[in-house]
Write an enzyme that holds these catalytic residues in place. Structure first.
Site, PDB file in Angstrom:
ATOM      1  N   ASP A 111      54.056  14.261  -4.283  1.00  0.00           N
ATOM      2  CA  ASP A 111      54.028  12.796  -4.278  1.00  0.00           C
ATOM      3  C   ASP A 111      53.123  12.114  -5.304  1.00  0.00           C
ATOM      4  O   ASP A 111      53.535  11.169  -5.956  1.00  0.00           O
ATOM      5  CB  ASP A 111      53.620  12.297  -2.882  1.00  0.00           C
ATOM      6  CG  ASP A 111      54.495  12.871  -1.780  1.00  0.00           C
ATOM      7  OD1 ASP A 111      55.241  13.827  -2.040  1.00  0.00           O
ATOM      8  OD2 ASP A 111      54.428  12.352  -0.659  1.00  0.00           O
ATOM      9  N   GLU A 119      47.718  21.771   5.843  1.00  0.00           N
ATOM     10  CA  GLU A 119      48.772  21.279   4.953  1.00  0.00           C
ATOM     11  C   GLU A 119      48.525  21.786   3.527  1.00  0.00           C
ATOM     12  O   GLU A 119      49.437  22.213   2.832  1.00  0.00           O
ATOM     13  CB  GLU A 119      48.754  19.737   4.983  1.00  0.00           C
ATOM     14  CG  GLU A 119      49.874  19.087   4.205  1.00  0.00           C
ATOM     15  CD  GLU A 119      49.846  17.565   4.315  1.00  0.00           C
ATOM     16  OE1 GLU A 119      48.881  17.016   4.896  1.00  0.00           O
ATOM     17  OE2 GLU A 119      50.789  16.929   3.811  1.00  0.00           O
TER      18      GLU A 119
END
Ligand code: GLC
Length: 584
Positions: A310, A555
């Site tokens: 992102d 993550e």
């Protein structure tokens, strides 16, 4: 014997490649309390099979490779296999294991695990039906604990046929997360792995696109949700953009593993793969139709989120052209779950949302989006993964053709597969040309390309190494990439950083601007092995293992300290752990 070894290897150990052999050997080393150094010798011996005899003499379980190397040559795995056929005895004899353990050494794992009904029963199968039986009391308790807790992460994030990346922060089904997560499920529940992919395809659009998120159930903890996207796809609702196409590759690995398991599991795998085959091909076609604007085999993303990376620094310059003048008010929700230092900045977020609203204004029509998108970048990650996905879909196609009788395909269906096979060959050539155009001489690696400004983006990120995973570069470029990676790894404690650690903008905790991501590591290591950079692959593997072991299922991770960042109990991290380190 060979069949039995392949059965165990294929079902429990997972994908068939050199690293599995090494990982088995390592476990034997542990079991024999350091008595075997042959594994290390094998690793150092590169493509030669020096030391095979002594490895085989100590290893109760050998996993043959099916892949060959990136140049289609035989690897030492194949040689191992040949050695194995010569030795007409079971490995457990060498181990001197008790008879009752010996007799269960080569029992398969598949089938039994599918029959299990409760979590507890499933976990017991780890002990009863896997390699751990072979080494009985030697198997560490720690191993059982980590494998059970990795499975628990997937179970906890399971929402009935699909898996959320993590509760709270990401409460829906994400495109490339789902594919990687299916790899994790496949290690003990192949049917559940296929279900994950079928659920993802419930979100497929009429034009073939697979969106980045499928909103199977309403949840107001995430922004932007379906109310903001307002995409034309309503049942289930989805976003209006895509993500890196890894679904074909993951389906290939799952099918590949199943072909060495139980016959029924393999047949069910083939059926699942056949059901998914044409929808996946439509997805790949969509990229060339909707995103190959210059017809060069180089597809663009219209939004940084489509890269899956992102806030990569690759987007900084291109994002400056995105106007935020008419941006409606909106409220981010990610900062309710995670520290702001680890997330994209507000300026970046405003631009992300501006792009979303501009696509919504044209009802996500792909031709109009190509006109209105102020961000059009050919991303190395998406292009490399699309190339690999085409190759893997072609692999699946060949399997389906050769098993057409077992699948009871009609003549028409068989012809459709043959024609798809020809089409895939063309797509592979096309994408290979596209990848060539992303080589950046100045950086000595692949980089992204700004289509609107018509220039290469001089930003060195880890997505360049995914070209190896796609088996794309020639030997010279592959060597350049390996040298670059080795240099990066010298600068950090744990690889692979997502961005050049020597860059002044490197930020070790901010998302895609420095941190390590396990799924990317797995693909890079896979590519390094294919090019026979074994030592480097081993370093990536060792670091990845240590990160999960020491920090947990986060993550992503700080490459300088190894600390876990972002969400915890993260599905794709646990899935990669199960698939890559079944022995952790
Ligand atoms: C973030 C990541 C993206 C991932 C998603 C869900 O947006 O950048 O790659 O798919 O989280 O895990």
């Amino acid at each position: 014997m060979l069949d039995a070894a392949a059965r165990v290897g294929g079902s429990w150990v997972g994908a068939l490649s050199r690293r599995r052999v090494i990982s088995c050997i390592e476990r034997v080393e542990v079991c024999l309390r350091g008595g075997c150094c042959a594994g290390k010798r094998l690793r150092q011996s590169g493509t030669r099979h020096t030391g095979c005899e002594s490895v085989l003499a100590r290893c109760p379980l050998i996993v043959p490779a099916m892949n060959g190397n990136a140049f289609g040559e035989e690897t030492s795995d194949t040689m191992l296999l040949m050695e194995l056929t010569k030795l007409n005895t079971t490995r457990s004899d060498y181990l001197g294991l008790p008879d009752d353990v010996k007799s269960r050494t080569v029992e398969g794992f598949h089938g039994v695990s599918d029959a299990a009904t409760t979590d507890e029963e499933e976990d017991r199968h780890i002990v009863d039906n896997s390699f751990s039986v072979a080494v009985g009391q030697y198997m560490s308790k720690q191993y059982r604990k980590t494998i059970v807790s990795a499975r628990d992460v997937l179970r906890k994030n399971d929402r009935g046929g699909y898996t959320v990346p993590t509760d709270g922060l990401y409460p829906f089904q994400w495109n490339w997360d789902a594919s990687f997560t299916a790899l994790g499920w496949s290690t003990w529940k192949p049917e559940r792995a296929w279900a994950e992919l079928h659920m993802l395809f419930k979100g497929q659009w009429d034009d073939g696109m697979i969106p980045s998120i499928v909103f199977h159930q309403y949840d107001d903890r995430y922004f932007p949700g379906p109310d903001t996207w307002q995409s034309p796809k309503v049942d289930p609702p989805t976003t209006g953009i895509t993500q890196p196409p890894v679904v074909a590759s993951c389906a290939r690995y799952i099918l590949q593993v199943s072909q060495h398991g139980d016959e029924d599991v393999h047949l069910r795998g083939l059926r699942n793969a056949y059901t998914l085959f044409h929808p996946i091909l439509r997805y790949h076609r969509w990229f060339y139709k909707a995103r190959d604007h210059k017809k060069m085999g180089r597809v663009s993303i219209h939004h940084p989120w489509e890269s899956g990376m992102d806030n990569s620094p690759s987007w900084d310059e291109a994002l400056e052209h995105v106007s935020t003048d008419n941006l409606p008010n909106y409220q981010r929700k990610d900062l309710m779950h995670v520290d702001a230092d680890e997330r994209p900045t507000q300026t970046q977020y405003d631009r992300f949302m501006s792009l979303v609203f501009s696509f919504r204004d044209v009802n996500y029509d792909y031709a109009q989006c190509a006109q209105v998108s102020q961000f059009q970048v050919a991303d190395t990650c998406v292009n490399a993964l699309l190339l690999k996905a085409n190759k893997d879909l072609a692999w699946i196609c060949a399997k389906l053709i050769s098993h057409h009788k077992r699948l009871s395909l009609s003549l028409e269906e068989l012809e459709a597969l043959k024609s798809a096979q020809r089409e895939l060959r063309e797509l592979i050539d096309l994408s290979s040309r596209g990848m060539d155009s992303l080589w950046n001489d100045e950086l000595g690696m692949y980089s992204c390309y700004d289509e609107r400004m018509d220039k290469l983006i001089n930003v060195p990120t880890s997505s360049a190494f995914l070209a190896l995973y796609a088996r794309h570069p020639d030997r010279v470029r592959a060597r350049q990439l390996a040298d670059k990676l080795a240099h990066w790894l010298d600068q950090v404690k744990y690889g692979v950083p997502s961005y050049d650690p020597e860059s002044p903008m490197f930020d070790s905790v901010r998302y895609w601007r420095g941190p390590v991501w396990l799924v990317v590591n797995w693909m890079i290591a896979e590519g390094l092995e294919a090019y026979e950079f074994f030592e480097l692959a081993e370093r990536v593997r060792r670091d990845s293992r240590a990160l999960i072991k020491e920090a947990g299922s986060y993550e992503y991770f700080d490459p300088m300290t190894g600390e876990g960042c972002g969400g915890n109990c993260f599905s794709w991290t646990s899935a990669i752990q199960l698939f890559w380190f079944p022995d952790l």
